[in-house]
Design a protein around this motif. Sequence first.
Motif, PDB file in Angstrom:
ATOM      1  N   GLU A  40      83.923 -74.358 -54.739  1.00 15.21           N
ATOM      2  CA  GLU A  40      82.910 -73.687 -55.552  1.00 15.21           C
ATOM      3  C   GLU A  40      81.525 -73.759 -54.880  1.00 15.21           C
ATOM      4  N   PHE A  41      81.208 -74.938 -54.351  1.00 11.28           N
ATOM      5  CA  PHE A  41      79.930 -75.132 -53.669  1.00 11.28           C
ATOM      6  C   PHE A  41      79.818 -74.166 -52.483  1.00 11.28           C
ATOM      7  N   ILE A  42      80.879 -74.106 -51.693  1.00 15.48           N
ATOM      8  CA  ILE A  42      80.864 -73.229 -50.516  1.00 15.48           C
ATOM      9  C   ILE A  42      80.769 -71.763 -50.953  1.00 15.48           C
ATOM     10  N   ARG A  43      81.523 -71.421 -51.986  1.00 14.88           N
ATOM     11  CA  ARG A  43      81.503 -70.030 -52.460  1.00 14.88           C
ATOM     12  C   ARG A  43      80.094 -69.623 -52.896  1.00 14.88           C
ATOM     13  N   LEU A  44      79.437 -70.517 -53.641  1.00 10.94           N
ATOM     14  CA  LEU A  44      78.105 -70.164 -54.147  1.00 10.94           C
ATOM     15  C   LEU A  44      77.088 -70.068 -53.014  1.00 10.94           C
ATOM     16  N   CYS A  45      77.195 -70.961 -52.034  1.00  9.18           N
ATOM     17  CA  CYS A  45      76.282 -70.885 -50.889  1.00  9.18           C
ATOM     18  C   CYS A  45      76.512 -69.573 -50.142  1.00  9.18           C
ATOM     19  N   ARG A  46      77.774 -69.279 -49.920  1.00 11.35           N
ATOM     20  CA  ARG A  46      78.116 -68.060 -49.177  1.00 11.35           C
ATOM     21  C   ARG A  46      77.587 -66.823 -49.904  1.00 11.35           C
ATOM     22  N   GLU A  47      77.827 -66.761 -51.197  1.00 13.82           N
ATOM     23  CA  GLU A  47      77.371 -65.594 -51.960  1.00 13.82           C
ATOM     24  C   GLU A  47      75.851 -65.481 -51.922  1.00 13.82           C
ATOM     25  N   TYR A  48      75.190 -66.616 -52.038  1.00  9.75           N
ATOM     26  CA  TYR A  48      73.732 -66.612 -52.007  1.00  9.75           C
ATOM     27  C   TYR A  48      73.246 -66.070 -50.668  1.00  9.75           C
ATOM     28  N   LEU A  49      73.841 -66.572 -49.591  1.00  6.01           N
ATOM     29  CA  LEU A  49      73.397 -66.169 -48.251  1.00  6.01           C
ATOM     30  C   LEU A  49      73.676 -64.688 -48.001  1.00  6.01           C
ATOM     31  N   PHE A  50      74.800 -64.206 -48.493  1.00 10.52           N
ATOM     32  CA  PHE A  50      75.069 -62.764 -48.341  1.00 10.52           C
ATOM     33  C   PHE A  50      74.009 -61.939 -49.073  1.00 10.52           C
ATOM     34  N   ARG A  51      73.661 -62.400 -50.267  1.00 11.43           N
ATOM     35  CA  ARG A  51      72.619 -61.665 -51.017  1.00 11.43           C
ATOM     36  C   ARG A  51      71.305 -61.633 -50.250  1.00 11.43           C
ATOM     37  N   GLU A  52      71.065 -62.702 -49.460  1.00 13.85           N
ATOM     38  CA  GLU A  52      69.819 -62.784 -48.688  1.00 13.85           C
ATOM     39  C   GLU A  52      69.969 -62.162 -47.297  1.00 13.85           C
ATOM     40  N   HIS A  53      70.977 -61.354 -47.119  1.00 15.55           N
ATOM     41  CA  HIS A  53      71.172 -60.584 -45.872  1.00 15.55           C
ATOM     42  C   HIS A  53      71.510 -61.431 -44.650  1.00 15.55           C
ATOM     43  N   PHE A  54      72.204 -62.533 -44.873  1.00 14.01           N
ATOM     44  CA  PHE A  54      72.705 -63.298 -43.730  1.00 14.01           C
ATOM     45  C   PHE A  54      74.042 -62.704 -43.280  1.00 14.01           C
ATOM     46  N   THR A  55      74.342 -62.851 -41.995  1.00 12.46           N
ATOM     47  CA  THR A  55      75.630 -62.412 -41.459  1.00 12.46           C
ATOM     48  C   THR A  55      76.447 -63.650 -41.120  1.00 12.46           C
ATOM     49  N   GLU A  56      77.701 -63.671 -41.561  1.00 15.43           N
ATOM     50  CA  GLU A  56      78.568 -64.810 -41.268  1.00 15.43           C
ATOM     51  C   GLU A  56      79.258 -64.567 -39.931  1.00 15.43           C
ATOM     52  N   ILE A  57      79.074 -65.480 -39.010  1.00 14.67           N
ATOM     53  CA  ILE A  57      79.614 -65.285 -37.662  1.00 14.67           C
ATOM     54  C   ILE A  57      80.283 -66.572 -37.183  1.00 14.67           C
ATOM     55  N   GLU A  58      81.485 -66.430 -36.622  1.00 13.01           N
ATOM     56  CA  GLU A  58      82.174 -67.605 -36.084  1.00 13.01           C
ATOM     57  C   GLU A  58      81.818 -67.800 -34.618  1.00 13.01           C
ATOM     58  N   THR A  59      81.715 -69.056 -34.235  1.00 14.43           N
ATOM     59  CA  THR A  59      81.416 -69.371 -32.836  1.00 14.43           C
ATOM     60  C   THR A  59      82.591 -70.173 -32.263  1.00 14.43           C
ATOM     61  N   PRO A  60      82.724 -70.210 -30.936  1.00 14.94           N
ATOM     62  CA  PRO A  60      83.919 -70.812 -30.329  1.00 14.94           C
ATOM     63  C   PRO A  60      84.104 -72.300 -30.637  1.00 14.94           C
ATOM     64  N   LEU A  61      85.386 -72.684 -30.663  1.00 21.51           N
ATOM     65  CA  LEU A  61      85.734 -74.099 -30.800  1.00 21.51           C
ATOM     66  C   LEU A  61      85.950 -74.741 -29.434  1.00 21.51           C
ATOM     67  N   LEU A  62      86.448 -73.937 -28.502  1.00 21.90           N
ATOM     68  CA  LEU A  62      86.614 -74.451 -27.141  1.00 21.90           C
ATOM     69  C   LEU A  62      85.343 -74.097 -26.393  1.00 21.90           C
ATOM     70  N   THR A  63      84.567 -75.076 -26.065  1.00 25.67           N
ATOM     71  CA  THR A  63      83.245 -74.773 -25.557  1.00 25.67           C
ATOM     72  C   THR A  63      82.751 -75.854 -24.616  1.00 25.67           C
ATOM     73  N   GLU A  64      81.460 -75.774 -24.327  1.00 29.91           N
ATOM     74  CA  GLU A  64      80.846 -76.765 -23.455  1.00 29.91           C
ATOM     75  C   GLU A  64      80.114 -77.759 -24.339  1.00 29.91           C
ATOM     76  N   SER A  65      79.962 -78.939 -23.853  1.00 27.19           N
ATOM     77  CA  SER A  65      79.318 -79.986 -24.624  1.00 27.19           C
ATOM     78  C   SER A  65      77.890 -79.602 -25.057  1.00 27.19           C
ATOM     79  N   THR A  66      77.582 -79.762 -26.347  1.00 25.55           N
ATOM     80  CA  THR A  66      76.199 -79.625 -26.825  1.00 25.55           C
ATOM     81  C   THR A  66      75.760 -80.995 -27.306  1.00 25.55           C
ATOM     82  N   PRO A  67      74.669 -81.490 -26.799  1.00 29.87           N
ATOM     83  CA  PRO A  67      74.309 -82.851 -27.210  1.00 29.87           C
ATOM     84  C   PRO A  67      73.837 -82.904 -28.657  1.00 29.87           C
ATOM     85  N   GLU A  68      74.482 -83.720 -29.466  1.00 31.87           N
ATOM     86  CA  GLU A  68      74.010 -83.984 -30.835  1.00 31.87           C
ATOM     87  C   GLU A  68      73.941 -85.489 -31.019  1.00 31.87           C
ATOM     88  N   GLY A  69      73.969 -86.182 -29.936  1.00 34.97           N
ATOM     89  CA  GLY A  69      73.860 -87.626 -30.018  1.00 34.97           C
ATOM     90  C   GLY A  69      75.170 -88.346 -30.267  1.00 34.97           C
TER      91      GLY A  69
END
Length: 468
Positions: A144-173
């Motif tokens: 429900e939480f995810i659904r409401l966030c998603r719906e809210y973001l769509f209303r605010e003109h966000f685009t949902e985009i998937e990014t790769p899982l097999l990738t290069e290291s990004t430092p996040e500590g």
Amino acid sequence: MERILIGNLSDHIGQTVTIRGWVSVRRDQGKMIFFDFLDMTGTVQGVILPKNLMIERARNVSRESAVSVTGSINKRPEKNVQANKQNGDIELLIETLDVEGPAETLPFELGEDTREIGEETRLRYRYLDLRSDRMQKNIRMRSEFIRLCREYLFREHFTEIETPLLTESTPEGSRDFVIPSRLHPGKFYALPQSPQQYKQLLMVGGFERYFQIARAIRDEDLRADRGFEHSQIDIEMSFVQQEDVMTAVEAMMTAVVEKMGFTVKEKPFPRFTYAEAVAKFGADKFDLRSEEEKKQNVLAYAWVYKFPFFEKTEAGDWTFTHNPFSMPVSEHVEALLEGKRIPDILTTQYDLVCNGFEVGGGSIRAHKPEILRAVYKTMGYDETRIETSIGHMLEAFKYGAPPHGGIALGIERNLMNLTGETYLREVQAFPMTRGGQTAVMKAPQQLTKEQLDELHLEIKQEKKKKHE
Ligand code: ASP
């Protein structure tokens, strides 16, 4: 016969219906047998009367069996009405009861709460654990939480985009999880610790408002509120300043949790600089609720901002505190470019805190190549190392990169607050054990000799430690 959901049975009083679900309770009173049946919409009592020829067979229907039941829906006599219970005023007079999936004796009781059951057992039989009341509520609330966030973001003109899982290291500590490449002997992909670089590249790519329900995979030491995998509502926006992102996220969080029936303690969310937070609470995450508000599960959000950009590593080098891709606050850009007053440089990082947890964090990014380069220089990277690690970002930022910034909201940490759970595993469907074993299945596993050969890998035999 068409299946009727248990939650809709009160519309069928006087009719013969078929329900399908599980036997959650069986009370054998000798002459009569009572059952509680359960499906995803709720529960109803059923009764099988002495004259029914099925009664002997029904005696052997075990709890948690999947069944299909046909019978008539009757109003209960006044004295048997259970006012506060769903369907407490009706019951199903059973005509036929078919077992569609019999259940053997369960490895543990599926009461309302399975928290007391040993972790290994619970996770080995996670599919049963998931049937318990509390887990059903938690996982549905997550959806429900995810659904409401998603719906809210769509209303605010966000685009949902998937990014790769097999990738290069990004430092996040954190440490990366790596995947050996079959096609490129001796080379490895990394699983994303976050979509940080891709979402920034999407801003260069002209999407302006991106979001993703993203998986973040980090090889960290496992703790109550940390697993190898977590999910985040990952957001990035173009042509924005710190204030814009904070306001947008605050509006979304407030709308979502209020829609879910929660109370937010203070709006707009109070803000503390990092220095103020440390002086006042001794930490950058804190709980602003009174004892009374804790009981009522009020949500006390706050922002923490103006964090130091850099801190010293054990080896004495400078490293980033939060995110190397951040922009320093505008007054400190010059110092960064000149490599001066490093410990004083503040970053545009903002963390969202709620009820003692950090539930989100983000920043405005360094979209000018020279600023990003200066961050890496400060961290002791020489030109060659800068090129190999972030050359592609520096290159991308040469072609009309818009000013941009974003945030990631941790789904599990938010859900822990909403549900009042203290362990991450209570809000994930298939979490790992504390020892890093997968639920139900048995990863990590050894590979066969053939698989290893194909991946050009050889396993080093660890020397046995003396005390073993
Ligand atoms: N990449 C950061 C994280 O995963 C979030 C962000 O700065 O947007 O924590």
